[in-house]
Design a protein around this motif. Sequence first.
Motif, PDB file in Angstrom:
ATOM      1  N   PHE A  54      -6.907  -9.945   5.995  1.00  0.00           N
ATOM      2  CA  PHE A  54      -6.977 -10.690   4.679  1.00  0.00           C
ATOM      3  C   PHE A  54      -5.593 -11.274   4.093  1.00  0.00           C
ATOM      4  CE2 PHE A  54      -7.018 -10.743   0.127  1.00  0.00           C
ATOM      5  CZ  PHE A  54      -8.174 -11.361  -0.155  1.00  0.00           C
ATOM      6  N   LEU A  55      -4.650 -10.374   4.187  1.00  0.00           N
ATOM      7  CA  LEU A  55      -3.369 -10.856   3.734  1.00  0.00           C
ATOM      8  C   LEU A  55      -2.924 -11.933   4.578  1.00  0.00           C
ATOM      9  CD1 LEU A  55      -1.969  -7.351   2.482  1.00  0.00           C
ATOM     10  CD2 LEU A  55      -2.911  -9.265   1.147  1.00  0.00           C
ATOM     11  N   ALA A  56      -2.647 -11.921   5.836  1.00  0.00           N
ATOM     12  CA  ALA A  56      -2.388 -12.723   6.844  1.00  0.00           C
ATOM     13  C   ALA A  56      -3.012 -14.226   6.665  1.00  0.00           C
ATOM     14  CB  ALA A  56      -2.425 -12.475   8.248  1.00  0.00           C
ATOM     15  N   ARG A  57      -4.365 -14.006   6.424  1.00  0.00           N
ATOM     16  CA  ARG A  57      -5.152 -15.250   6.136  1.00  0.00           C
ATOM     17  C   ARG A  57      -4.596 -15.869   4.838  1.00  0.00           C
ATOM     18  NH1 ARG A  57     -10.507 -13.631   9.005  1.00  0.00           N
ATOM     19  NH2 ARG A  57     -10.026 -14.027  11.090  1.00  0.00           N
ATOM     20  N   GLY A  58      -4.582 -15.114   3.756  1.00  0.00           N
ATOM     21  CA  GLY A  58      -4.260 -15.376   2.470  1.00  0.00           C
ATOM     22  C   GLY A  58      -2.856 -16.129   2.488  1.00  0.00           C
TER      23      GLY A  58
END
Length: 170
Positions: A54-58
């Motif tokens: 989630f954080l990597a895509r964000g």
Amino acid sequence: MLDDMRQAKRPVSVALTGPYGHPFHPILVTVPIGAWLASVVFDIGSHIADEPVFLARGAQWLIAIGVLGALAAAAVGFLDLFAIPTGTPAFRIGLVHMGLNLAVTAAFALDFWWRASATGVEGAVPTGPLTLSIIAVAALALSGYLGGELAYHYGVRVADETTQAAGYRR
């Protein structure tokens, strides 16, 4: 010299760069700066969180938003650069500021492509893109310092002292 200073304070185009004493460039740069700083925070968070995807895509989306915002800020900043007389210290600083910002934008565009091409990677942001982001943010900090030098030291696109003094009359 006074004519050069007056020229650097006046917009090339009020509609495109903002009216006298209210340039658009400083407000537009908040988008890429904020997005790119937040992307680095997300990158680091992806190494700590239980759900790193989630954080990597964000972070990748924040990088894209930053690149688009930087293109808008660059267009206006380029027009502001035209207001500075050539051959002056302010103009030379403006060229370095522009060059750094273009390099940072290119680095983040490359960073976005690098992440997008890493198909099948599920997890924390790889070390390469994270390192590139950190280096680009460091260059961005130097460029921001130079932009502050242009505005606060040389008064580029800042209202003259007589106009400023009107705000302190009783």
